[in-house]
Design a protein around this motif. Structure first.
Motif, PDB file in Angstrom:
ATOM      1  N   ALA A   1      -7.644   4.752   0.078  1.00 45.22           N
ATOM      2  CA  ALA A   1      -7.165   4.278  -1.227  1.00 45.22           C
ATOM      3  C   ALA A   1      -8.331   3.645  -1.967  1.00 45.22           C
ATOM      4  O   ALA A   1      -9.183   2.993  -1.352  1.00 45.22           O
ATOM      5  CB  ALA A   1      -6.037   3.265  -1.053  1.00 45.22           C
ATOM      6  N   LEU A   2      -8.372   3.875  -3.268  1.00 48.64           N
ATOM      7  CA  LEU A   2      -9.345   3.195  -4.120  1.00 48.64           C
ATOM      8  C   LEU A   2      -8.625   2.079  -4.860  1.00 48.64           C
ATOM      9  O   LEU A   2      -7.474   2.251  -5.280  1.00 48.64           O
ATOM     10  CB  LEU A   2      -9.974   4.155  -5.134  1.00 48.64           C
ATOM     11  N   GLY A   3      -9.285   0.949  -5.004  1.00 47.05           N
ATOM     12  CA  GLY A   3      -8.746  -0.147  -5.804  1.00 47.05           C
ATOM     13  C   GLY A   3      -9.042   0.157  -7.267  1.00 47.05           C
ATOM     14  O   GLY A   3     -10.170   0.032  -7.716  1.00 47.05           O
ATOM     15  N   MET A   4      -8.006   0.604  -7.968  1.00 47.26           N
ATOM     16  CA  MET A   4      -8.228   1.097  -9.328  1.00 47.26           C
ATOM     17  C   MET A   4      -8.763  -0.004 -10.246  1.00 47.26           C
ATOM     18  O   MET A   4      -9.645   0.229 -11.075  1.00 47.26           O
ATOM     19  CB  MET A   4      -6.915   1.642  -9.857  1.00 47.26           C
TER      20      MET A   4
ATOM     21  N   GLU B   1       0.875  -1.169   0.000  1.00 50.70           N
ATOM     22  CA  GLU B   1       0.000   0.000   0.000  1.00 50.70           C
ATOM     23  C   GLU B   1       0.917   1.225   0.000  1.00 50.70           C
ATOM     24  O   GLU B   1       2.141   1.095   0.089  1.00 50.70           O
ATOM     25  CB  GLU B   1      -0.874   0.002   1.253  1.00 50.70           C
TER      26      GLU B   1
ATOM     27  N   GLN C   1     -15.674   2.496   4.049  1.00 50.65           N
ATOM     28  CA  GLN C   1     -15.459   1.640   2.880  1.00 50.65           C
ATOM     29  C   GLN C   1     -16.501   1.993   1.836  1.00 50.65           C
ATOM     30  O   GLN C   1     -17.617   2.366   2.172  1.00 50.65           O
ATOM     31  CB  GLN C   1     -15.596   0.170   3.262  1.00 50.65           C
TER      32      GLN C   1
ATOM     33  N   TRP D   1      -3.563  -2.058  -8.656  1.00 50.96           N
ATOM     34  CA  TRP D   1      -3.273  -0.617  -8.621  1.00 50.96           C
ATOM     35  C   TRP D   1      -4.098   0.075  -7.556  1.00 50.96           C
ATOM     36  O   TRP D   1      -5.286  -0.210  -7.403  1.00 50.96           O
ATOM     37  CB  TRP D   1      -3.571   0.009  -9.982  1.00 50.96           C
ATOM     38  N   GLN D   2      -3.446   0.991  -6.850  1.00 46.52           N
ATOM     39  CA  GLN D   2      -4.176   1.819  -5.893  1.00 46.52           C
ATOM     40  C   GLN D   2      -4.020   3.290  -6.251  1.00 46.52           C
ATOM     41  O   GLN D   2      -2.971   3.716  -6.748  1.00 46.52           O
ATOM     42  CB  GLN D   2      -3.634   1.614  -4.473  1.00 46.52           C
ATOM     43  N   TYR D   3      -5.073   4.009  -5.972  1.00 49.10           N
ATOM     44  CA  TYR D   3      -5.061   5.481  -5.999  1.00 49.10           C
ATOM     45  C   TYR D   3      -5.249   5.864  -4.547  1.00 49.10           C
ATOM     46  O   TYR D   3      -6.246   5.499  -3.932  1.00 49.10           O
ATOM     47  CB  TYR D   3      -6.211   5.945  -6.880  1.00 49.10           C
ATOM     48  N   SER D   4      -4.252   6.520  -3.957  1.00 45.23           N
ATOM     49  CA  SER D   4      -4.210   6.682  -2.508  1.00 45.23           C
ATOM     50  C   SER D   4      -4.028   8.158  -2.162  1.00 45.23           C
ATOM     51  O   SER D   4      -3.201   8.841  -2.775  1.00 45.23           O
ATOM     52  CB  SER D   4      -3.034   5.853  -1.982  1.00 45.23           C
TER      53      SER D   4
ATOM     54  N   VAL E   1      -0.492   7.188  -7.200  1.00 47.13           N
ATOM     55  CA  VAL E   1      -1.136   6.079  -7.917  1.00 47.13           C
ATOM     56  C   VAL E   1      -0.053   5.137  -8.430  1.00 47.13           C
ATOM     57  O   VAL E   1       1.026   5.586  -8.810  1.00 47.13           O
ATOM     58  CB  VAL E   1      -2.035   6.599  -9.069  1.00 47.13           C
TER      59      VAL E   1
ATOM     60  N   GLY F   1     -12.992   0.762  -2.317  1.00 49.32           N
ATOM     61  CA  GLY F   1     -12.106   1.700  -1.645  1.00 49.32           C
ATOM     62  C   GLY F   1     -12.351   1.705  -0.151  1.00 49.32           C
ATOM     63  O   GLY F   1     -13.371   1.212   0.331  1.00 49.32           O
TER      64      GLY F   1
END
Ligand code: HAM
Length: 430
Positions: A307-310, A77, A272, A120-123, A102, A285
């Motif tokens: 974080a979103l799970g891209m 993460e 969540q 991939w994460q967007y955090s 990201v 996310g």
């Protein structure tokens, strides 16, 4: 044949078109909220996560030694890396510090649809804001980022881990083990942990609390069940929901005391976001407020993020049929014969310099094979460069959809292929 490692994927052009579209929405949204991009390294010292990420993540890490014998880990993460960066180099930066990242992260999980070992994460993190303002801003950014990616069908579940922590009057590590068992709904394990901690008397209350989901009244129920430990959490979440309304976020948000989160660093509000369209792995996310800076040698600072799970957002966008702009070719250039090959590359380079997407024959195929290829690549136009037309400064421009073809001056090609220009009798065939 060499197989790729289990839990990894080869991301093909069609998938990446959607992934890039989602990523562009994330970038745009983070920037519109005043966040700045940061990127910690892909691998980190093991100690960054060891005993900090918690039992959930620690068993799933890709741990390895480098040639000098250092213990390293592929980042599972971004948050810990960003906080290390903050403590080491950014601690004097003006507050609040709003950072987003990201990229791929790695967890040794059992692979299935929507659950990968490389994903991939967007955090996003906010460091040093006032709690309510920062928590609401983080949650609003998460929801808005998903909306801007075109995904509409999600529900947001907000809970408060701080209420449970202050109820469980045992050392942090013991709390983490109890919360981990609760998170996994592993009641056998919960029983053992509580027994070990001398807390068997709270078992029933904990099980009752994590089943509470609904309007703010469920927090009132939780607060009552938790006694003194729950009161301020109830007020906090009520005010948070009120603040979210100021961001235009009213629908699709529920209070959920069952949100425990897999990572051990959370201390207060947790949330969540789920998509109803993804089957078992429906969590797109999650985040909340946490304490990490002090574990890395910094002063305590209010920290919140998510974080979103891209990959899961990409899947949800596909299921919801979100339109993604095509990345097809504007034109494919076909030299007719060797004598004009050089000129065809000259024309190609000129067209490319205008920003159009142009491909050119690299094999020396005949015109009809080349037209097949242009078709397969989804080219909107074919530019046929022939000796006879070139004498008059022209080429043949063929509409790949209709097959209509006519001679046009080379000098006019770029403007004729321009996306916004109506072409051939006012019809743009894109
Ligand atoms: P997390 O819930 O562990 O939070 O991960 C965030 C999101 O990553 C999940 O909600 C899920 O969508 C996605 N995800 C997790 N595991 C997988 C997987 N194996 N395959 C595909 N997607 C997955 C964090 O990582 C925290 N660092 C979030 C945070 C930031 N909290 C505060 N700041």
């Amino acid at each position: 044949m060499i197989e790729r490692p289990r839990g990894t994927r080869d991301l093909d052009p069609a998938y990446l078109a959607r992934h890039t579209h989602v990523g562009a929405a994330f970038r745009r949204t983070a920037e519109s909220f005043g966040f700045r991009e940061t990127l910690p390294p892909t691998f980190e010292p093991l100690e960054l996560f060891h005993a900090k990420a918690g039992p959930g993540i620690e068993d799933e890490m890709y741990v390895f030694k480098d040639r000098a014998g250092r213990d390293l880990v592929l980042r599972p993460e971004f948050t810990a890396g960003v906080l290390r960066h903050y403590v080491n180099e950014l601690r004097n930066a003006p507050k609040p510090l709003k950072l987003w990242s990201v990229g791929p992260v790695f967890r040794y999980e059992e692979p299935q649809k929507g659950r990968y070992r490389e994903f991939w994460q967007y955090s996003c993190e906010i460091l040093g804001g006032a709690p309510l303002d920062a928590d609401a801003e983080a949650l609003a950014l998460a929801v808005q980022s998903i909306r801007n990616a075109g995904v509409r069908q999600t529900d947001t579940r907000v809970g408060h881990i701080g209420m449970l922590r202050s109820y469980l009057k045992v050392p942090r590590e013991v709390q983490n083990r109890i919360l981990h068992a609760l998170d996994k709904r592993n009641f056998e394990r919960l029983h053992t942990e509580l027994d070990g901690a001398g807390l068997l008397d709270v078992e029933g209350t904990l099980r009752e609390i994590i089943a509470l989901r609904g309007g703010p009244e469920v927090l009132r129920t939780a607060a009552d069940l938790l006694g003194g430990a729950g009161g301020s959490g109830f007020d906090y979440i009520r005010d948070l929901l009120d603040r979210l309304a100021a961001y235009g976020i009213r629908d699709g948000v529920v209070c959920d005391m069952g949100i425990i989160r897999g990572l051990a660093y959370y201390t207060g509000m947790v949330f969540q976001i789920h998509s109803p369209n993804l089957g078992a792995e429906d969590q797109v996310g999650g985040g909340g407020s946490y304490a990490l800076a002090e574990l890395f040698g910094g002063d305590p600072i209010f920290s919140t993020g998510f974080a979103l799970g891209m990959d899961r957002i990409v899947l949800a966008s596909e299921v919801e049929g979100v339109a993604v702009p095509p990345t097809t070719l504007d034109a494919y250039v076909i030299p007719i014969g060797d004598a004009v090959r050089r000129k065809a590359f000259d024309i190609t380079a000129n067209l490319r310099s205008t920003g159009l997407r142009i491909d050119v024959d690299l094999i020396g195929r005949g015109p009809s094979k080349n037209l097949d290829y242009a078709n397969a690549m989804g080219a909107r136009w074919a530019v046929l460069v022939g000796e006879r037309e070139l004498v008059g400064g022209n080429v043949a421009l063929r509409n790949m959809k209709t097959g209509e073809q006519r001679e046009v001056p080379v000098a006019d090609l770029a403007s004729m292929l321009g996306i916004d220009k109506p072409l051939m009798g006012g019809v743009d065939f894109q």
